[in-house]
Motif scaffolding. Structure first.
Motif, PDB file in Angstrom:
ATOM      1  N   GLU A  44      64.631  36.581  28.640  1.00 32.21           N
ATOM      2  CA  GLU A  44      63.551  36.208  27.722  1.00 32.21           C
ATOM      3  C   GLU A  44      62.414  37.230  27.765  1.00 32.21           C
ATOM      4  O   GLU A  44      61.829  37.552  26.743  1.00 32.21           O
ATOM      5  N   TYR A  47      62.645  40.868  25.781  1.00 32.51           N
ATOM      6  CA  TYR A  47      62.668  40.987  24.321  1.00 32.51           C
ATOM      7  C   TYR A  47      61.718  42.071  23.812  1.00 32.51           C
ATOM      8  O   TYR A  47      60.545  42.126  24.176  1.00 32.51           O
ATOM      9  N   ASP A  48      62.272  42.929  22.959  1.00 27.79           N
ATOM     10  CA  ASP A  48      61.549  43.978  22.232  1.00 27.79           C
ATOM     11  C   ASP A  48      60.900  45.019  23.131  1.00 27.79           C
ATOM     12  O   ASP A  48      60.011  45.757  22.683  1.00 27.79           O
ATOM     13  N   ASN A 195      68.269  41.288  22.078  1.00 27.20           N
ATOM     14  CA  ASN A 195      67.023  40.773  22.652  1.00 27.20           C
ATOM     15  C   ASN A 195      65.804  41.272  21.863  1.00 27.20           C
ATOM     16  O   ASN A 195      64.974  42.029  22.358  1.00 27.20           O
ATOM     17  N   THR A 196      65.732  40.834  20.606  1.00 25.51           N
ATOM     18  CA  THR A 196      64.620  41.159  19.734  1.00 25.51           C
ATOM     19  C   THR A 196      64.380  40.009  18.763  1.00 25.51           C
ATOM     20  O   THR A 196      65.317  39.314  18.381  1.00 25.51           O
ATOM     21  N   HIS A 197      63.136  39.809  18.373  1.00 27.59           N
ATOM     22  CA  HIS A 197      62.849  38.801  17.348  1.00 27.59           C
ATOM     23  C   HIS A 197      63.170  39.346  15.958  1.00 27.59           C
ATOM     24  O   HIS A 197      63.127  38.611  14.980  1.00 27.59           O
ATOM     25  N   ARG A 199      66.163  40.442  15.052  1.00 21.82           N
ATOM     26  CA  ARG A 199      67.624  40.512  15.102  1.00 21.82           C
ATOM     27  C   ARG A 199      68.188  40.609  13.689  1.00 21.82           C
ATOM     28  O   ARG A 199      67.815  39.839  12.802  1.00 21.82           O
ATOM     29  N   TYR A 268      58.135  37.170  20.732  1.00 19.80           N
ATOM     30  CA  TYR A 268      59.240  36.224  20.885  1.00 19.80           C
ATOM     31  C   TYR A 268      58.836  34.980  21.671  1.00 19.80           C
ATOM     32  O   TYR A 268      59.145  33.849  21.287  1.00 19.80           O
TER      33      TYR A 268
END
Length: 270
Positions: A44, A47-48, A195-197, A199, A268
């Motif tokens: 978690e 992410y990004d 692992n990106t918002h 996606r 995220y």
């Protein structure tokens, strides 16, 4: 001494086998659950962070203090502000409108109802902000007069397994109140990490909007991302923007808005 302790422990466990099994099983489950939770937390928090300039990439958001004292916060801001800020503030290295959406593409006769794909809808400014890696060579030059589409390697393998899709034109399946749109596939990029918002399986590219913010505060709203120059303090810069905004906007109703920056790696979870 250690040998004696081991023998004593072994005899105790042998005499109380049920109790021993329960304890060992509980310990095993506890360790497994802890490791699983630790893995989830690590994922978690990753992410990004893989973007090369993740420390300098921010989304601009707005806050509006309502009459009842409640703050209304939203991720969308005026699209035209990007041109103003880049022209007037050296802290802005680049900006782009970046939206995620679901698209329905009609690929061929085998899927007449279309296929569903997650896409990033953005403009060509984003190519210098985000690391969309071409499968081969360099990223293609934008083809004017067409809606350009970059597809990922997985998308290509799934829907064009035995052919080169670059140069092909595909169309979407419009909803009842929209007109059909066509897209020119201009290139293939490596899969965007999961692992990106942001996606997505494809990237829709348009030319950047050249309009500046309306002085009345009206206009198109979008999720706008900014690449700030390294070392820029986002809080200090946000204050400068808010001072500029209160002077620039002539409509008093829209002067209650304030703006802030959220780092891309925080979006995220927050």
């Amino acid at each position: 001494m250690f040998r004696n302790h081991f023998k004593t422990a072994w005899r105790t466990m042998s005499r109380n086998r049920t109790y021993t099994v329960i304890n060992i099983l509980g310990l095993t489950i506890g360790l497994a659950a802890s490791m699983l939770a630790f893995t989830v937390v690590i994922d978690e928090q990753s992410y990004d962070k893989f973007w090369n300039r993740s420390e300098d990439l921010y989304m601009l958001y707005s806050e509006n203090k309502m009459a009842d004292g409640i703050y209304q916060k939203q991720a969308q801001t005026l699209l035209g502000m990007g041109n103003n800020l880049k022209a007037d503030f050296p802290e802005v290295e680049q900006f782009a409108s970046v939206m995620t959406q679901i698209a329905n593409f009609r690929i061929g006769p085998e899927n007449p109802d279309g296929i569903t794909a997650y896409v990033i809808k953005t403009d060509t400014n984003a190519l210098s902000m985000f690391d969309f890696e071409p499968l081969e060579g360099k990223l293609p030059v934008y083809v004017a007069g067409q809606k350009n589409l970059l597809i990922t390697e997985s998308f290509k393998q799934k829907y064009f397994p035995h052919e080169d899709p670059v140069g092909k034109i595909i169309e979407d399946v419009p909803s009842w109140n929209n007109e059909k749109q066509t897209f020119l596939i201009t290139g293939i990029i490596r899969d965007i990490p999961q692992n990106t918002h942001l996606r997505a399986e494809a990237v829709m590219l348009e030319k950047p909007d050249s309009r500046f913010a309306d002085k009345e505060g009206w206009g198109t709203l979008s999720r706008n991302y900014y690449l700030l120059k390294a070392g820029t303090d986002p809080h200090v810069f946000a204050e400068k923007i808010n001072n500029w905004y209160s002077d620039y906007i002539e409509n008093e109703k829209n002067q209650t808005l304030t703006h802030g920056f959220q780092r891309i790696s925080d979006i995220y979870l927050h």
